[in-house]
Every structure is written in structure tokens, then in C-alpha cells.
Design an enzyme around this catalytic site. Structure first.
Site, PDB file in Angstrom:
ATOM      1  N   CYS A 124      -5.071  -0.073   6.144  1.00  0.00           N
ATOM      2  CA  CYS A 124      -5.635   1.143   6.193  1.00  0.00           C
ATOM      3  C   CYS A 124      -6.789   1.606   5.472  1.00  0.00           C
ATOM      4  O   CYS A 124      -7.479   2.500   5.697  1.00  0.00           O
ATOM      5  CB  CYS A 124      -4.422   2.343   5.911  1.00  0.00           C
ATOM      6  SG  CYS A 124      -4.307   2.360   3.868  1.00  0.00           S
ATOM      7  N   ASP A 161      21.122   0.968 -15.751  1.00  0.00           N
ATOM      8  CA  ASP A 161      20.876  -0.117 -14.877  1.00  0.00           C
ATOM      9  C   ASP A 161      19.961  -1.149 -15.670  1.00  0.00           C
ATOM     10  O   ASP A 161      18.902  -0.944 -16.223  1.00  0.00           O
ATOM     11  CB  ASP A 161      20.297   0.377 -13.577  1.00  0.00           C
ATOM     12  CG  ASP A 161      20.092  -1.068 -12.722  1.00  0.00           C
ATOM     13  OD1 ASP A 161      19.990  -2.124 -13.109  1.00  0.00           O
ATOM     14  OD2 ASP A 161      19.811  -0.643 -11.486  1.00  0.00           O
ATOM     15  N   CYS A 218       0.849  -1.203  -0.044  1.00  0.00           N
ATOM     16  CA  CYS A 218       0.039  -0.023  -0.037  1.00  0.00           C
ATOM     17  C   CYS A 218       0.742   1.217  -0.068  1.00  0.00           C
ATOM     18  O   CYS A 218       1.643   1.398   1.002  1.00  0.00           O
ATOM     19  CB  CYS A 218      -0.915   0.103   1.125  1.00  0.00           C
ATOM     20  SG  CYS A 218      -1.811   1.533   1.474  1.00  0.00           S
ATOM     21  N   CYS A 248       0.251   3.229   3.427  1.00  0.00           N
ATOM     22  CA  CYS A 248       0.737   2.933   4.864  1.00  0.00           C
ATOM     23  C   CYS A 248       1.797   1.612   4.701  1.00  0.00           C
ATOM     24  O   CYS A 248       2.248   1.310   5.805  1.00  0.00           O
ATOM     25  CB  CYS A 248      -0.709   2.342   5.872  1.00  0.00           C
ATOM     26  SG  CYS A 248      -1.201   0.556   5.301  1.00  0.00           S
TER      27      CYS A 248
END
Length: 412
Positions: free
Chosen positions: A220, A338, A201, A204
């Protein structure tokens, strides 16, 4: 600026003229379009130039990891139904390139601007947009952009309290979290094939639950908002429940999703979905993407895929086996240096296709394909790869600078 037909100060006019002269010199020297260097010179002469050029326009900003350039083209085409449009159609999407594009559109009413994800908040401050389209966020250019939640947080803080109408993809939790700080959001169910950047999430850090097409955080309560626009098969559903057919020359589900978001943006400016979607049919190829070109007696379809989410969507476009596939990967500055993202791409989807591998990082890609148990040949260049491919059309998939290399080689 109402009542002032020429909003540019003398200094701004000098900056625009100088920028155009430098851009023309760059083109004449064969160094590309010149839009970036021209914009840099113009901004050096007048740091407020972008804001000045935007002040007489109704501006739409488009930002995302994937689909920015195409969606910008689709929106621009749709808004031409309502008035002249200026746009950075070639994809120069940082402040210098955007400034160059707007400098060429003095009689335009609308500005449709693709913006690099990292620059969205700053460009939004300068251009005072009426609408901002947020399509998706996923890992890309890991050496430059850091991780996706940081980008989402940058958007969330930069757009907090924005007066713009935000048109946002309800199916991408990172986009929803970023857009939720804005008071005026139109949610579009545009879909999300790639989900590997949003299992936790963004609000949270809890584990995201993903039953079917829905998503929510069990800890949450952060959850998918109810969309007012939706992609449904080959149709766009508008807020009144009417279904409008999508007719595109561009292939694939991702472009239908782009069209759904574009129709929602066009409606903000009063262009009805039917008119917007009909106009989008004009777009055949976007900066060479999806073009089929004849080269050395073969038909090559050029496909751009810059990151795991983009490769996943592109694999769904290609003709079935045994259509040969040429893969090209570079890792230059514009790609991100990368290449660890190669390990996030599911190359088993290419099983049954004869594969040739080219590009600066062909050996990185070869190792990845070997681990995925794919049959492939490493080639020195495009010409050699074509010689080794069986007859028929060839699908060519490349990341950003590799794609530009291919276009130069085939004269596209």
C-alpha cells in the site's frame, strides 16, 4: 484559565482535600503512596476533576509500552528550565493516579504526565494537551491489552484531529500509523531494536519490507516518514542539523532514544536542545530502576524488564560474562497473568552468565531457559540466589511486581 488564579470550583476543592486525606491515611497504614486510592475518591466526588486540574497547565502526555516513566522524568527535568512542573513521577499512570499527581501541583505551569496506553485517548480528551509523545508499541500484558495493532488503532482514532503537537518515533510502524491521523506531527528517529510486532503493515496487513533502518509496505506504500530529529550515536540531531551531546547517568541505547524524544518535546515549549539535554543529566534512577544497591555485602544493579522488547534492551545493558544474573518473574495483575511472552525473549543472549531464577513464575522461566540451553539454578528467594552467585557485582532483572518485591527486600 486566563485571569482566574483559582480554577477550582468548591466541589473540586472538596474532592482534592478528600483525596489527599485518603491518600495520607493509606500511606500511614503502610499501603503504598496512596495516590491511586486518593485519586479514585477525588474523581468519585468530582468526575470532571482531572479536566479542572489540567486547565491551567501546558500539558505533555507520554505513552508507550516501554520507557514511559523514564521519558516522563527526562521531559519534566528539561521543562523545569522554563517553569514549575507537576508530574506523576512515581508512574501511577491511569486517571486516578494522574488526578492525584495534578492535585499536588497548584502552582505549576507545566504538567508532564505518563499515561497507560489503553487510557491515552481518554486522558487526552480531559487534559487538552499541548504535546503528546508516542515512543513505541509492543506486546505486553497479553491478557489485558490484546494485540498491539488494536492499541495502535485506539490511539489513531482517539488522536485524530488532535490540536496537540505529536512527537512520534518514526522507526516504529505502529506508532507512525497511530500518529498519522494527527495534523501536526514531529518525527523522531529514535530507533527500534524489537521489530517482531511490526512485520505486517498496520494500514493494510501487507508484509513490511525492512531494508536497513528503513521500512515500508510493498503493497500500500505506507512508509517511514522523514524524521526532523534523530538519535545519532551519543548525539541528538535537531531539525537544523546541529548535533547536541547526550550526557546521561542512565545506561543504554534505549535511554539515549528517550532523551532524543524528550529534547524534541522540550523544543515545543521553547527549551533549546543544549539546555534540555544538560538538565537530563540530573536523572540518576527512575523509581529504583538502574539503581546499584548494597545488599548482603554485594552490589546489586536493579533492572526492570516487563516484556520482550524491554528484555532485549536490558540484555544490551548488562556487564559481560561471567557477571552473574538473577532473573525474577511474577504474573500478578499488574504484570499480566499470561507468561507466554517468555518464549519471545532471546535468552541465548545470557550465554556465559551464571543465572539464578526466582519469583512466582520461576518454573515457567526455568523451562524457557532449559529450551534455550542456558545453565541456571532455581532459587527460593533473592537471599538464596545471592549466596549461590560468584563474587562481584550482580545484575538483577525483574518484571514489574517482581521488581517491587526486590526493592522492598533490599530496602530501596
Amino acid at each position: 484559565m486566563a485571569g482566574n488564579s483559582d480554577p477550582l470550583t468548591p466541589r473540586a476543592k472538596i474532592a482534592v482535600t478528600a483525596g489527599k486525606a485518603v491518600a495520607a491515611a493509606s500511606r500511614a497504614a503502610g499501603r503504598g503512596s496512596g495516590s491511586v486510592i486518593g485519586g479514585k475518591v477525588a474523581l468519585r466526588l468530582d468526575p470532571d476533576l482531572l479536566a479542572r486540574l489540567a486547565q491551567h497547565l501546558d500539558v505533555t502526555l507520554v505513552s508507550a509500552t516501554n520507557g514511559k516513566t523514564t521519558t516522563t522524568r527526562l521531559i519534566a527535568e528539561a521543562l523545569k528550565a522554563a517553569g514549575p512542573v507537576v508530574s506523576n513521577a512515581l508512574g501511577a499512570n491511569m486517571p486516578a493516579g494522574i488526578t492525584s499527581a495534578l492535585a499536588g501541583g497548584s502552582d505549576a505551569r507545566f504538567g508532564v504526565i505518563e499515561v497507560d496506553e489503553k487510557y491515552l485517548a481518554g486522558v487526552a480528551r480531559d487534559t487538552d494537551p499541548k504535546c503528546i509523545a508516542l515512543l513505541n508499541l509492543s506486546r505486553d500484558q497479553l491478557d489485558r491489552a490484546a494485540e498491539t495493532r488494536m492499541l495502535a488503532e485506539n490511539w489513531r482514532e482517539g488522536l485524530a484531529g488532535s490540536k496537540a503537537v505529536i512527537v512520534a518515533n518514526a522507526d516504529d510502524p505502529l506508532v507512525v500509523w497511530a500518529a498519522s491521523s494527527s495534523p501536526n506531527v514531529i518525527w523522531v528517529a529514535a530507533g527500534q531494536m524489537w521489530k517482531d510486532d511490526a512485520w505486517s503493515c498496520p494500514s493494510c496487513g501487507g508484509v513490511m519490507q525492512r531494508p536497513g533502518d528503513d521500512w515500508f509496505c510493498g503493497e500500500c506504500g505506507f512508509r517511514r516518514p522523514t524524521p526532523s530529529w534523530a538519535l545519532s550515536g551519543d548525539h541528538v540531531l535537531d531539525p537544523h542539523g546541529s548535533a547536541w551531546p547526550i550526557h546521561l547517568q542512565l545506561p543504554g541505547r534505549a535511554n539515549k532514544a528517550n532523551a532524543a524524544s524528550s529534547a524534541a518535546v522540550a523544543a515545543v515549549f521553547g527549551v533549546p536542545p543544549q539546555v534540555a539535554l544538560e538538565r537530563m543529566y540530573q536523572v540518576q534512577a527512575v523509581a529504583g530502576r538502574y539503581d546499584v544497591v548494597q545488599f548482603q555485602g554485594r552490589d546489586l544493579r536493579l533492572l526492570l524488564a516487563k516484556n520482550p522488547a524491554g528484555w532485549l534492551e536490558t540484555f544490551s545493558l548488562i556487564d559481560p560474562p561471567p557477571t552473574p544474573v538473577i532473573l525474577s518473574v511474577n504474573a500478578r495483575g499488574a504484570d499480566g497473568t499470561d507468561t507466554s511472552w517468555l518464549w519471545d525473549v532471546d535468552y541465548t543472549r545470557l550465554s556465559g552468565h551464571p543465572i539464578c531464577v526466582i519469583g512466582d513464575r520461576k518454573l515457567d522461566l526455568a523451562v524457557r531457559l532449559e529450551v534455550a540451553n542456558q545453565q541456571f539454578q532455581v532459587c527460593e528467594n533473592l537471599d538464596q540466589a545471592i549466596q549461590l552467585c560468584p563474587p562481584g557485582r550482580i545484575e538483577v532483572i525483574a518484571n514489574y511486581t517482581a521488581f517491587q518485591d526486590l526493592r522492598r527486600r533490599v530496602g530501596n
